[in-house]
Design a protein around this motif. Structure first.
Motif, short mmCIF file in Angstrom:
data_model
loop_
_atom_site.label_atom_id
_atom_site.label_comp_id
_atom_site.label_asym_id
_atom_site.label_seq_id
_atom_site.Cartn_x
_atom_site.Cartn_y
_atom_site.Cartn_z
N SER A 190 62.26 -42.61 18.72
CA SER A 190 62.34 -43.13 17.33
C SER A 190 62.66 -44.52 17.35
CB SER A 190 63.28 -42.24 16.63
OG SER A 190 64.57 -42.50 17.04
N VAL A 214 53.18 -47.47 14.50
CA VAL A 214 52.60 -46.20 14.29
C VAL A 214 50.93 -46.61 14.80
CG1 VAL A 214 51.76 -44.33 13.11
CG2 VAL A 214 54.25 -45.21 12.88
N ARG A 241 48.91 -44.87 17.67
CA ARG A 241 47.66 -44.06 17.55
C ARG A 241 46.59 -44.45 18.08
NH1 ARG A 241 48.54 -42.61 10.97
NH2 ARG A 241 50.02 -41.08 11.41
N ASN A 295 49.41 -37.89 20.94
CA ASN A 295 50.67 -38.21 20.21
C ASN A 295 50.73 -37.23 18.95
OD1 ASN A 295 49.97 -40.12 17.69
ND2 ASN A 295 48.62 -40.85 19.49
N SER A 319 53.42 -37.63 15.45
CA SER A 319 54.59 -38.06 14.73
C SER A 319 55.01 -37.05 13.71
CB SER A 319 54.34 -39.42 14.03
OG SER A 319 54.10 -40.40 15.03
N THR A 352 58.43 -39.60 17.34
CA THR A 352 57.12 -39.75 17.55
C THR A 352 57.13 -38.93 18.93
OG1 THR A 352 56.47 -41.43 16.14
CG2 THR A 352 55.02 -40.98 18.32
#
Length: 107
Positions: free
Chosen positions: A6, A24, A28, A34, A36, A41
């Motif tokens: 985090s 983020v 991605r 991944n 979240s 995450t």
């Protein structure tokens, strides 16, 4: 390797979405599996590639925030294929076994 982490921008207002949006996006676009949620995450991959993504995501938050708190938790399980989903699969199988009255010592 499965890593939960985090990023918390410090010294900013309560709403942090604008401070972590770039992080983020980096996660991605990394190409690594991944997921979240509202607190962490999780990212799956080899040590160097996971840590590189975490570093770049942290730098993105640092660019907008005077201070960043980073928490990391890693599960290094070399024989676990696809740990992001595999660990949950083991848990779900165990729950199904318990519910059906069957016990399997493998999970």
């Amino acid at each position: 390797m499965l890593v939960a982490f985090s990023l918390t921008p410090m010294g900013v207002e309560a709403g942090v979405a604008e401070y972590i949006a770039d992080a983020v996006k980096i996660i991605r676009e990394s190409g690594l599996p991944n997921r979240s949620d509202s607190m962490y995450t999780m990212i799956e991959g080899e040590w160097d590639e996971v840590m590189d993504v975490i570093k770049r995501a942290t730098e993105a938050v640092s660019a907008k925030s005077p201070r960043v708190q980073l928490s990391i938790k890693a599960d290094i399980w070399p024989d676990m294929p696809n740990p992001l989903d595999g660990k949950i699969g083991l848990l779900e199988q165990r729950i199904a076994d318990v519910t059906s009255g069957s016990t399997s010592p493998t999970a």
